[in-house]
Motif scaffolding. Structure first.
Motif, PDB file in Angstrom:
ATOM      1  N   TRP A 156       0.850  -1.188   0.000  1.00 20.01           N
ATOM      2  CA  TRP A 156       0.000   0.000   0.000  1.00 20.01           C
ATOM      3  C   TRP A 156       0.887   1.240   0.000  1.00 20.01           C
ATOM      4  O   TRP A 156       1.211   1.781   1.046  1.00 20.01           O
ATOM      5  CB  TRP A 156      -0.922   0.025   1.219  1.00 20.01           C
ATOM      6  CG  TRP A 156      -2.147  -0.813   1.095  1.00 20.01           C
ATOM      7  CD1 TRP A 156      -2.407  -1.965   1.756  1.00 20.01           C
ATOM      8  CD2 TRP A 156      -3.293  -0.548   0.289  1.00 20.01           C
ATOM      9  NE1 TRP A 156      -3.637  -2.458   1.398  1.00 20.01           N
ATOM     10  CE2 TRP A 156      -4.207  -1.599   0.502  1.00 20.01           C
ATOM     11  CE3 TRP A 156      -3.632   0.466  -0.605  1.00 20.01           C
ATOM     12  CZ2 TRP A 156      -5.437  -1.661  -0.144  1.00 20.01           C
ATOM     13  CZ3 TRP A 156      -4.868   0.398  -1.235  1.00 20.01           C
ATOM     14  CH2 TRP A 156      -5.751  -0.643  -1.009  1.00 20.01           C
ATOM     15  N   TRP A 174       0.375  -4.144   4.130  1.00 21.05           N
ATOM     16  CA  TRP A 174       0.697  -2.902   4.819  1.00 21.05           C
ATOM     17  C   TRP A 174       2.197  -2.742   4.981  1.00 21.05           C
ATOM     18  O   TRP A 174       2.927  -3.728   5.119  1.00 21.05           O
ATOM     19  CB  TRP A 174       0.091  -2.884   6.212  1.00 21.05           C
ATOM     20  CG  TRP A 174      -1.375  -2.669   6.268  1.00 21.05           C
ATOM     21  CD1 TRP A 174      -2.178  -2.160   5.292  1.00 21.05           C
ATOM     22  CD2 TRP A 174      -2.220  -2.948   7.378  1.00 21.05           C
ATOM     23  NE1 TRP A 174      -3.473  -2.104   5.735  1.00 21.05           N
ATOM     24  CE2 TRP A 174      -3.532  -2.578   7.019  1.00 21.05           C
ATOM     25  CE3 TRP A 174      -2.014  -3.471   8.645  1.00 21.05           C
ATOM     26  CZ2 TRP A 174      -4.607  -2.716   7.874  1.00 21.05           C
ATOM     27  CZ3 TRP A 174      -3.082  -3.603   9.498  1.00 21.05           C
ATOM     28  CH2 TRP A 174      -4.360  -3.226   9.111  1.00 21.05           C
ATOM     29  N   THR A 175       2.647  -1.502   5.022  1.00 21.85           N
ATOM     30  CA  THR A 175       4.033  -1.202   5.391  1.00 21.85           C
ATOM     31  C   THR A 175       4.134  -1.303   6.915  1.00 21.85           C
ATOM     32  O   THR A 175       3.108  -1.296   7.617  1.00 21.85           O
ATOM     33  CB  THR A 175       4.419   0.224   4.959  1.00 21.85           C
ATOM     34  OG1 THR A 175       3.613   1.148   5.697  1.00 21.85           O
ATOM     35  CG2 THR A 175       4.249   0.431   3.461  1.00 21.85           C
ATOM     36  N   GLN A 234       2.225   1.576   8.392  1.00 21.17           N
ATOM     37  CA  GLN A 234       0.771   1.409   8.343  1.00 21.17           C
ATOM     38  C   GLN A 234       0.299   0.423   9.409  1.00 21.17           C
ATOM     39  O   GLN A 234      -0.753   0.618  10.030  1.00 21.17           O
ATOM     40  CB  GLN A 234       0.340   0.950   6.950  1.00 21.17           C
ATOM     41  CG  GLN A 234       0.513   2.019   5.891  1.00 21.17           C
ATOM     42  CD  GLN A 234       0.449   1.457   4.475  1.00 21.17           C
ATOM     43  OE1 GLN A 234       0.764   0.296   4.236  1.00 21.17           O
ATOM     44  NE2 GLN A 234       0.041   2.291   3.542  1.00 21.17           N
ATOM     45  N   THR A 235       1.079  -0.631   9.614  1.00 28.83           N
ATOM     46  CA  THR A 235       0.741  -1.594  10.655  1.00 28.83           C
ATOM     47  C   THR A 235       0.757  -0.922  12.021  1.00 28.83           C
ATOM     48  O   THR A 235      -0.149  -1.115  12.833  1.00 28.83           O
ATOM     49  CB  THR A 235       1.736  -2.780  10.632  1.00 28.83           C
ATOM     50  OG1 THR A 235       1.717  -3.373   9.331  1.00 28.83           O
ATOM     51  CG2 THR A 235       1.378  -3.823  11.671  1.00 28.83           C
ATOM     52  N   PHE A 260      -2.294   1.246  12.406  1.00 34.34           N
ATOM     53  CA  PHE A 260      -3.476   0.445  12.721  1.00 34.34           C
ATOM     54  C   PHE A 260      -3.484   0.067  14.199  1.00 34.34           C
ATOM     55  O   PHE A 260      -4.505   0.224  14.883  1.00 34.34           O
ATOM     56  CB  PHE A 260      -3.533  -0.820  11.856  1.00 34.34           C
ATOM     57  CG  PHE A 260      -4.570  -1.792  12.337  1.00 34.34           C
ATOM     58  CD1 PHE A 260      -5.913  -1.554  12.098  1.00 34.34           C
ATOM     59  CD2 PHE A 260      -4.205  -2.922  13.056  1.00 34.34           C
ATOM     60  CE1 PHE A 260      -6.883  -2.437  12.563  1.00 34.34           C
ATOM     61  CE2 PHE A 260      -5.163  -3.803  13.520  1.00 34.34           C
ATOM     62  CZ  PHE A 260      -6.499  -3.563  13.277  1.00 34.34           C
TER      63      PHE A 260
END
Length: 126
Positions: A34, A55-56, A59-60, A63
């Motif tokens: 992403w 996800w990078t 991004q993880t 989240f």
């Protein structure tokens, strides 16, 4: 001469019947990351760039930060960092989870075969 369900065993196992089956070749979809451009395109059009999106690390982390106060935060955390497969986490029954002690027991996995969901024993870890 031994029989198995009315079939003579010498004849039943004399040939490998699976060799007669031809399956179409399938190429696995390549996972895509992403990227900011892909996220912008998805938000604009609603179209996912590919069937498998990843996800990078950032991004993880975003989240996990967004669900920090949620009841299932520990489960999400274990999902991200334990290396478990999606099907294993999907088949996880609550009696095999301790969110307080941060442990879980994998006894099954959920797989889909010909559009039918099945619960099976987990695959061995590589």
């Amino acid at each position: 001469m031994a029989t198995m369900g009315g079939i003579k065993t010498e004849e039943a196992f004399a040939k490998n019947w699976a060799q007669l089956v031809e399956l179409p070749s399938v190429t696995r979809p390549k996972p895509l990351v992403w990227t900011p451009e892909r996220v912008a395109h998805w938000k604009k059009t609603g179209e996912k760039p590919g069937p498998v999106m990843v996800w990078t690390p950032e991004q993880t982390g975003q989240f996990l930060d967004s669900v920090k106060g949620a009841r299932l935060y520990s489960l999400w955390y274990m999902f991200v960092f334990s290396g478990r497969r999606r099907g294993e986490m999907r088949a996880l029954p609550w009696p095999e989870v301790s969110l307080d002690a941060l442990w879980l027991h994998i006894s099954a996995q959920m797989v889909e075969v010909a559009w039918t969901r099945l619960g099976l024993p987990p695959r061995p870890t590589r």
